[in-house]
Write a protein that holds these residues in place. Sequence first.
Motif, short mmCIF file in Angstrom:
data_model
loop_
_atom_site.label_atom_id
_atom_site.label_comp_id
_atom_site.label_asym_id
_atom_site.label_seq_id
_atom_site.Cartn_x
_atom_site.Cartn_y
_atom_site.Cartn_z
N VAL B 56 0.82 -1.21 0.00
CA VAL B 56 0.00 0.00 0.00
C VAL B 56 0.86 1.27 0.00
O VAL B 56 0.70 2.14 -0.83
CB VAL B 56 -0.96 0.01 1.21
N VAL B 57 1.80 1.33 0.94
CA VAL B 57 2.65 2.53 0.99
C VAL B 57 3.73 2.44 -0.09
O VAL B 57 4.19 3.45 -0.61
CB VAL B 57 3.27 2.70 2.40
N LEU B 111 -3.16 6.05 11.50
CA LEU B 111 -4.23 6.41 10.57
C LEU B 111 -3.79 7.44 9.55
O LEU B 111 -3.88 7.19 8.36
CB LEU B 111 -5.47 6.89 11.35
N ALA B 114 0.94 8.27 6.49
CA ALA B 114 1.17 7.53 5.25
C ALA B 114 2.63 7.59 4.84
O ALA B 114 3.14 6.68 4.20
CB ALA B 114 0.29 8.09 4.13
N PHE B 116 6.86 7.86 5.03
CA PHE B 116 7.89 7.04 5.66
C PHE B 116 8.29 7.60 7.02
O PHE B 116 8.35 6.88 8.01
CB PHE B 116 9.10 6.97 4.74
#
Lengths: 345, 426
Positions: B56-57, B111, B114, B116
């Motif tokens: 996802v990331v 949450l 997102a 790094f």
Amino acid sequence: MSGRMGGLGPRARLTALAVVLLVAFVSAGGYVWRARQDVTAARTTATGAPTRDDLAVVRDVPHLVFRNTALGADYGRVAMVPLSAPSGPRAVTDAACERVYATRDEAICLSADRGLLTTYRARLLGADWSARRDLPLVGTPSRARLSPDGSLVATTTFVFGDSYANPGQFSTRTVISRTAGEVVGDVERFALVVDGAVVTAVDKNLWGVTFADDDRFYATAASGGKTWLVEGSLAARRMTALREDAECPSLSPDRTRIAFKKHGDLPPGRWRLAVYDLATGTETLLAETRSVDDQVEWLDDTRIVYALPRGGAGTATSDIWSSPADGRGAPELLVSDAWSPAVVR
Amino acid sequence: MYVTLRDRPDDAGTSRARIAVRRVSGTVVLLGTVSLLTDVSSEMVASILPLYLTAVVGLSPVAYGFLDGMYQGVSALVRIAGGYVGDRGQRPKWVAVTGYATSALSRLAMLPAAGFAAITAVVTADRLGKGLRTAPRDALIAAASQPDVLGRAFGVHRALDTLGAAIGPLVAFALLAAVPGSYDSIFVVSFAFAVAGVAVLVLLVPDLPTAAGAARATLREVFSEVAGRDLRRPLLAAALLGLLTIGDGFLYLLLQERDDFTARYFPLLYVGTNVAYLALAVPMGLLADRVGRARVLVAGHLALLGGYLLAALPSSGVGGTLAVLLLLGTFYAATDGVLAALVSRLVTARARGSGIAAAQTTVALARFAASVLFGLLWSIQGPRPALLLFAALLAVAVPIAAWLLRGIDRPTPATLSGARPSGVPA
């Protein structure tokens, strides 16, 4: 003992606990319920991105293959757009992949079988997007590439063993196979030569293969906190470092340049895109200044494409951008709601 | 599945375990419940983290490796601070609450995190919380238990903790199955479990002062006790054995190179070890109370030695692999809680958290050094010769450690002053 409990009696404490548990779990349950409603709603009502039904037509012209990340029924499926109209409607296939790469006749698809124990698989897909062969795969998939003629496939995965034992360490496994079935091997076991010396360090890792032909390839090697762009030969089972600080290389169609991401003096976890000229050894920084963590792909000999996660709401969305390979100009949005681009000319 | 020592799957508690639970203090069971809820929370996230970060990331190998190191390495050093602060304030519960709450809040921060850098910060906060809470919590377990059932108390606590770690991934993957792609849901439910753990701790666990009425321990007093005669030989033994404990990851790597089946189901190796740990934590605690904690601690390293030798064999099939996992589980069951039980009897109540933290940090640092040494040796000599050398050294070290720990289980004045009746939660 109640004196040590902040003055509350046992009954008050149990009541307080019940209230906290109720609020916590009812709220969390409500959140999950709403998320589920949203997903269902998105599945049924979201138009996602406009689609087209003429898959075969798109397949016959130069096109871009990617993972569709537009919310809706087709989320996670492999999709295609003609290079002549990248922002137009997309043709969606039945294949669902976390990462995909394709040539004219073949595609490599890395996917997750989620469950109690999530396992991952690497599959070769045929021209009709049905599974042709499973490839050996261990760990979490990260990168995948096919050679230009479709005869070789390389996959990179994370293997977790060392990372637990050895704080700060991680391990990748990069396996090259022939698409006909024969496993060529784990390139980590190939000899790695840096400045004339063979590197034998235990923290040696390799990832991000890009093929030149059916023997020669480029990849990233890492050891002791450094990374190198390496050139390898399958026949010789040997790789030689060409330059330092280069990850996830991608060879241009005319095979004269390599696009890669470099860390330079950026903060941890940030990279800058650059292009390296194999003949002259010169490096050109590209106009894209955002941090790109992807193995880029060449649109043609003048432009590269890559995926960028979209910030803000919805962490699972990403877009495919393009930038000129000569460092001039500016990045342009090529396909929105897309990930893992592969160009089929 | 993310792999840590705490990936332990479900296993029915034996009737012996249930009997043992009945005989340990209610405070210990409550602390075990807090750990259970917290481990459900942390393992939910840990088990989906690799998938989330890479799929996802979109993190690349270097970024992921950096994060993974952060996840594993942060907590060892703050542990001593947590132990000392717990002792100094004589309110270890509130130090533990701070640690648990820090980890809980870090779940919620996943949450919006997102990027790094944000994820690194969140992961670090979680590990800081873990480091901070461990020693004061173990001091509370010791304070709430009669000295003669300390091994059992720690066994029950570790078994509950392991059970939570087993449930976590199940909850996470059930959620992913119910709401595909909704990592948000996982972070939210994980936060709810963490809040439940903190609530049980705050509202039900009595704030046992580890040294009632005594003057506050100064840094010098705590230091002189931790570095004092009673702890010197156990710490030396722990360091010696720790230096030859290479970490199961290396053994798993050897196992997975032996056959393809093991390679495909690599994450199951950790699960297998944890099943054994879960099943054996209480029996080993009981055994430690009966025959002596030092003996069980030393014997646990014989199980480790057996694991080394079996893993060094060229191939022994699935049965051989399972035997290695059983031996590793035995090793953890005979050493993790038993060390805390052993040490908590050797220091006075005022320095208990610091003493436990000192022992745990000694082991952690020694094992880190062992992994680095073993990694070097692996690259020079190859995995099997390296493992055989470590096995030979361990075979020499075990009797030395047994000699260093001789007579340590006899009651000492320090033990008597550290004794405290069971704390019963109201």
